[in-house]
Motif scaffolding. Structure first.
Motif, PDB file in Angstrom:
ATOM      1  N   ILE A 176       0.839  -1.202   0.000  1.00  0.00           N
ATOM      2  CA  ILE A 176       0.000   0.000   0.000  1.00  0.00           C
ATOM      3  C   ILE A 176       0.876   1.256   0.000  1.00  0.00           C
ATOM      4  O   ILE A 176       0.617   2.206  -0.749  1.00  0.00           O
ATOM      5  N   LEU A 177       1.900   1.286   0.829  1.00  0.00           N
ATOM      6  CA  LEU A 177       2.802   2.445   0.851  1.00  0.00           C
ATOM      7  C   LEU A 177       3.523   2.601  -0.477  1.00  0.00           C
ATOM      8  O   LEU A 177       3.679   3.725  -0.985  1.00  0.00           O
ATOM      9  N   CYS A 178       3.964   1.491  -1.039  1.00  0.00           N
ATOM     10  CA  CYS A 178       4.636   1.528  -2.333  1.00  0.00           C
ATOM     11  C   CYS A 178       3.694   2.063  -3.411  1.00  0.00           C
ATOM     12  O   CYS A 178       4.089   2.871  -4.261  1.00  0.00           O
ATOM     13  N   SER A 179       2.432   1.643  -3.380  1.00  0.00           N
ATOM     14  CA  SER A 179       1.445   2.112  -4.358  1.00  0.00           C
ATOM     15  C   SER A 179       1.178   3.603  -4.199  1.00  0.00           C
ATOM     16  O   SER A 179       1.014   4.328  -5.191  1.00  0.00           O
ATOM     17  N   ALA A 180       1.135   4.082  -2.956  1.00  0.00           N
ATOM     18  CA  ALA A 180       0.921   5.510  -2.716  1.00  0.00           C
ATOM     19  C   ALA A 180       2.082   6.340  -3.258  1.00  0.00           C
ATOM     20  O   ALA A 180       1.878   7.394  -3.868  1.00  0.00           O
ATOM     21  N   VAL A 181       3.317   5.867  -3.058  1.00  0.00           N
ATOM     22  CA  VAL A 181       4.485   6.593  -3.566  1.00  0.00           C
ATOM     23  C   VAL A 181       4.432   6.692  -5.084  1.00  0.00           C
ATOM     24  O   VAL A 181       4.716   7.739  -5.677  1.00  0.00           O
ATOM     25  N   VAL A 213       0.136  -3.265  -8.586  1.00  0.00           N
ATOM     26  CA  VAL A 213       1.396  -3.739  -8.001  1.00  0.00           C
ATOM     27  C   VAL A 213       1.293  -5.215  -7.653  1.00  0.00           C
ATOM     28  O   VAL A 213       2.222  -5.998  -7.911  1.00  0.00           O
ATOM     29  N   CYS A 214       0.172  -5.637  -7.072  1.00  0.00           N
ATOM     30  CA  CYS A 214      -0.009  -7.053  -6.732  1.00  0.00           C
ATOM     31  C   CYS A 214       0.010  -7.928  -7.991  1.00  0.00           C
ATOM     32  O   CYS A 214       0.581  -9.024  -8.000  1.00  0.00           O
ATOM     33  N   LYS A 215      -0.605  -7.425  -9.050  1.00  0.00           N
ATOM     34  CA  LYS A 215      -0.641  -8.188 -10.295  1.00  0.00           C
ATOM     35  C   LYS A 215       0.756  -8.341 -10.875  1.00  0.00           C
ATOM     36  O   LYS A 215       1.121  -9.414 -11.381  1.00  0.00           O
ATOM     37  N   SER A 216       1.565  -7.296 -10.821  1.00  0.00           N
ATOM     38  CA  SER A 216       2.921  -7.357 -11.377  1.00  0.00           C
ATOM     39  C   SER A 216       3.839  -8.262 -10.562  1.00  0.00           C
ATOM     40  O   SER A 216       4.824  -8.780 -11.085  1.00  0.00           O
ATOM     41  N   THR A 217       3.526  -8.453  -9.284  1.00  0.00           N
ATOM     42  CA  THR A 217       4.356  -9.291  -8.419  1.00  0.00           C
ATOM     43  C   THR A 217       3.733 -10.656  -8.136  1.00  0.00           C
ATOM     44  O   THR A 217       4.264 -11.415  -7.332  1.00  0.00           O
ATOM     45  N   LEU A 218       2.570 -10.950  -8.793  1.00  0.00           N
ATOM     46  CA  LEU A 218       1.890 -12.244  -8.658  1.00  0.00           C
ATOM     47  C   LEU A 218       1.486 -12.530  -7.211  1.00  0.00           C
ATOM     48  O   LEU A 218       1.550 -13.667  -6.745  1.00  0.00           O
ATOM     49  N   ILE A 219       1.090 -11.480  -6.494  1.00  0.00           N
ATOM     50  CA  ILE A 219       0.619 -11.619  -5.117  1.00  0.00           C
ATOM     51  C   ILE A 219      -0.893 -11.415  -5.109  1.00  0.00           C
ATOM     52  O   ILE A 219      -1.383 -10.408  -5.644  1.00  0.00           O
ATOM     53  N   PRO A 220      -1.674 -12.320  -4.537  1.00  0.00           N
ATOM     54  CA  PRO A 220      -3.133 -12.147  -4.511  1.00  0.00           C
ATOM     55  C   PRO A 220      -3.503 -10.882  -3.746  1.00  0.00           C
ATOM     56  O   PRO A 220      -3.111 -10.705  -2.589  1.00  0.00           O
ATOM     57  N   PRO A 221      -4.269  -9.960  -4.362  1.00  0.00           N
ATOM     58  CA  PRO A 221      -4.611  -8.706  -3.673  1.00  0.00           C
ATOM     59  C   PRO A 221      -5.743  -8.900  -2.680  1.00  0.00           C
ATOM     60  O   PRO A 221      -6.544  -9.829  -2.786  1.00  0.00           O
ATOM     61  N   ALA A 222      -5.811  -8.008  -1.726  1.00  0.00           N
ATOM     62  CA  ALA A 222      -6.927  -7.976  -0.778  1.00  0.00           C
ATOM     63  C   ALA A 222      -8.052  -7.119  -1.357  1.00  0.00           C
ATOM     64  O   ALA A 222      -7.835  -6.316  -2.280  1.00  0.00           O
ATOM     65  N   GLY A 223      -9.262  -7.285  -0.829  1.00  0.00           N
ATOM     66  CA  GLY A 223     -10.383  -6.490  -1.286  1.00  0.00           C
ATOM     67  C   GLY A 223     -10.313  -5.063  -0.788  1.00  0.00           C
ATOM     68  O   GLY A 223      -9.502  -4.714   0.075  1.00  0.00           O
ATOM     69  N   ILE A 224     -11.192  -4.214  -1.332  1.00  0.00           N
ATOM     70  CA  ILE A 224     -11.146  -2.800  -0.973  1.00  0.00           C
ATOM     71  C   ILE A 224     -11.534  -2.572   0.484  1.00  0.00           C
ATOM     72  O   ILE A 224     -11.058  -1.647   1.133  1.00  0.00           O
ATOM     73  N   VAL A 225     -12.400  -3.463   1.026  1.00  0.00           N
ATOM     74  CA  VAL A 225     -12.769  -3.329   2.442  1.00  0.00           C
ATOM     75  C   VAL A 225     -11.558  -3.623   3.325  1.00  0.00           C
ATOM     76  O   VAL A 225     -11.270  -2.894   4.289  1.00  0.00           O
ATOM     77  N   ILE A 251      -8.961   6.405  -1.548  1.00  0.00           N
ATOM     78  CA  ILE A 251      -8.824   4.967  -1.314  1.00  0.00           C
ATOM     79  C   ILE A 251      -9.162   4.193  -2.583  1.00  0.00           C
ATOM     80  O   ILE A 251      -8.539   3.159  -2.876  1.00  0.00           O
ATOM     81  N   GLY A 252     -10.125   4.702  -3.378  1.00  0.00           N
ATOM     82  CA  GLY A 252     -10.456   4.031  -4.631  1.00  0.00           C
ATOM     83  C   GLY A 252      -9.295   4.030  -5.605  1.00  0.00           C
ATOM     84  O   GLY A 252      -8.972   2.988  -6.204  1.00  0.00           O
ATOM     85  N   GLU A 253      -8.632   5.193  -5.791  1.00  0.00           N
ATOM     86  CA  GLU A 253      -7.454   5.250  -6.674  1.00  0.00           C
ATOM     87  C   GLU A 253      -6.302   4.438  -6.104  1.00  0.00           C
ATOM     88  O   GLU A 253      -5.571   3.767  -6.848  1.00  0.00           O
ATOM     89  N   LEU A 254      -6.114   4.507  -4.798  1.00  0.00           N
ATOM     90  CA  LEU A 254      -5.051   3.724  -4.163  1.00  0.00           C
ATOM     91  C   LEU A 254      -5.301   2.234  -4.345  1.00  0.00           C
ATOM     92  O   LEU A 254      -4.361   1.456  -4.535  1.00  0.00           O
ATOM     93  N   ASN A 255      -6.569   1.811  -4.332  1.00  0.00           N
ATOM     94  CA  ASN A 255      -6.896   0.403  -4.514  1.00  0.00           C
ATOM     95  C   ASN A 255      -6.521  -0.069  -5.919  1.00  0.00           C
ATOM     96  O   ASN A 255      -6.012  -1.185  -6.103  1.00  0.00           O
ATOM     97  N   ARG A 256      -6.756   0.782  -6.939  1.00  0.00           N
ATOM     98  CA  ARG A 256      -6.376   0.410  -8.299  1.00  0.00           C
ATOM     99  C   ARG A 256      -4.862   0.290  -8.447  1.00  0.00           C
ATOM    100  O   ARG A 256      -4.360  -0.641  -9.070  1.00  0.00           O
TER     101      ARG A 256
END
Length: 518
Positions: A426-431, A453-465, A443-448
């Motif tokens: 999340i911090l990396c995405s914000a930077v 980032v999760c997709k590029s690193t093959l890590i399953p993302p968490a939901g927006i909640v 939070i909506g833009e940060l979620n995208r």
């Protein structure tokens, strides 16, 4: 020189190994214990009569290998390899430049003093590297003003430790030499550090006192008015030398109305002005704040920005400071680590010099502790002197890593490094979002950005909640700020820490480092 990348022994371990070997004979390596035909000329081996078996078919394709006469295939391979290597461009690696010098002796007071002096911030190098373009632009600007006898202004900005003041000193020296060689009158140089002023308007009295101008009216009018009168009347300017005014730390002149700053630059617009003004400041955005006003007054200065030093530039500068020393001080990988960390954090060369000196002091303390241990153990003093001859006396990666941790370690970095992986993402995405020019996000833009980032690193993302919940945890840690909104995804998100701390904390993980560099 021994392999620097291999496993290291501490100085105490080195001495213990020397003391434990009481035999006068040197210990032989396994590769030296057998000759090429499988026998040892000095030590009889059991079963000498049995033939040597070649277990690897790749080492011996034939049944009876001829060691002294290589096969034609091997000759072709060797000849091809030599031709290939000869065709490659000659590019000297960082480690190769250190192989032709002996390792230094940190217990030698003279050597230690020379190294620390070479890496001191106050030591001015003979040549300033990695700033050729900026030097050329600054020097050509001053030369053009002197040749045409016209006034002009320049604003030099950049982060601390990027070589602005040092380059200005070199430009001053080059300008005086150029004027003498060209048969021109060298300018009268007035250098002022704005931090030494009691108040901002005092800069005009400093300029008047250090220049060739005289306040003929005594104290009846202000120094600013005297300068304006001298540069506005032709009779005062006749025969007057060109004056180069260098105002360092220019951002100290910023007041609420910026009147002093504007009056200073307006001196170059007067009809008979023979003034060249160069202002130097750390604030990069200062030009955008006062340039519109100066442009409306027909006084827009030339702007030169000194960018932060990159990793390669820091390595070149450190090597340039050490190249005159007749011995090796740093392991090449240690210099690269220092340059990489400093470039990722700030690009401040002064910080790189400080960290390098700190690494030397860590090595110095390590050797001192080792010698004290040997003295307490009753060891012969000659073994203590061998410390200076060992490869362990070079500044290694572990010394540099410890110096870097002292320089950059902070509670914020510790907190970020101890976070769970998804909170770090999340911090990396914000930077990454803020680097695209955004001043804040939701939070909506940060979620995208987080999902990318999760997709590029093959890590399953968490939901927006779950992401919103993790953001609240980061707010409790003091790393983020959240605004108020009826919808959770519209809540405003801002960083509450410096981006450099996040870069430094996460650059040890490869996919974070690659993500932040994109």
């Amino acid at each position: 020189m021994p392999n620097l990348a291999g496993r290291r022994l501490s100085p105490v371990d080195v001495i213990k190994a020397q003391l434990g070997d009481s035999s006068p004979h040197k210990r032989k390596l396994r590769s030296d214990s057998a000759t090429r035909d499988g026998s040892d000329s000095s030590v009889p081996l059991p079963m000498q009569s049995s033939p040597v078996k070649w277990k690897s078919p790749r080492r011996c394709p034939n049944d009876s290998p001829k060691i002294n006469s290589p096969s034609k295939d091997n000759e072709k391979f060797s000849r091809g390899k030599a031709m290939t290597s000869s065709k490659l461009p000659v590019k000297k690696k960082l480690s190769d430049s250190f192989l032709d010098k002996p390792i230094w002796n940190p217990t030698d007071v003279d050597q230690l003093s020379s190294v620390k002096e070479a890496l001191h911030v106050s030591t001015s190098p003979s040549t300033v590297v990695c700033r050729e373009n900026e030097r050329t632009r600054m020097l050509e600007f001053c030369q053009r003003c002197i040749e045409l006898e016209t006034s002009g202004s320049m604003y030099v900005c950049g982060c601390p430790g990027t070589g602005k003041s040092l380059m200005m000193e070199k430009v001053k020296e080059a300008l005086v030499e150029w004027a003498k060689e060209a048969g021109l009158q060298p300018p009268h140089i007035v250098a002022i550090n704005c931090t030494s002023l009691a108040n901002t308007s005092e800069i005009f009295s400093k300029i008047l006192g250090k220049s060739s101008l005289q306040n003929k009216s005594g104290g009846s009018i202000s120094p600013l008015k005297t300068l304006q009168n001298n540069y506005s009347q032709k009779q005062h300017s006749n025969g007057m030398k060109m004056t180069l005014i260098i105002a360092d730390e220019l951002d100290y002149l910023i007041t609420k109305d910026r009147a002093v700053l504007h009056d200073l630059f307006l001196l170059t617009t007067l009809p008979f002005s023979r003034c060249i003004l160069i202002g130097i400041a750390n604030a990069i955005d200062l030009a955008h704040k006062f340039l519109p006003k100066l442009q409306s007054l027909n006084c827009k200065p030339m702007v030169i920005t000194f960018r932060p030093y990159s990793k390669d530039e820091i390595i070149v500068i450190l090597r340039q400071r050490l190249v005159a020393l007749p011995y090796v001080v740093f392991q090449p990988q240690a210099l690269e680590l220092c340059a990489r960390r400093v470039a990722a954090a700030s690009g401040d060369l002064r910080k790189a010099l400080w960290v390098s000196r700190s690494a030397i002091e860590i090595l110095e303390a390590e050797i001192r502790d080792s010698i004290d241990y040997l003295n307490l153990s009753g060891v012969d003093e000659r073994f203590g002197t061998t410390l200076a001859k060992q490869d362990s006396t070079i500044v290694r990666v572990d010394h540099m890593a410890l110096a870097l941790s002292k320089a950059y370690r902070s509670p914020v970095v510790d907190t970020i490094q101890s976070l769970p992986q998804h909170q770090q993402i999340i911090l990396c995405s914000a930077v990454k979002l803020y680097r695209r020019g955004k001043k804040h996000t939701t939070i909506g833009e940060l979620n995208r950005s987080y999902n990318d980032v999760c997709k590029s690193t093959l890590i399953p993302p968490a939901g927006i909640v779950e992401l919103s919940s993790m953001c609240r945890v980061l707010v409790d840690q003091g790393l983020l700020k959240l605004g108020q909104s009826r919808e959770d995804k519209l809540r405003r998100v801002t960083l509450n820490v410096d981006e450099a701390d996040i870069n430094f904390a996460l650059q040890g993980v490869r996919f974070f480092r690659n993500c932040l560099q994109c």
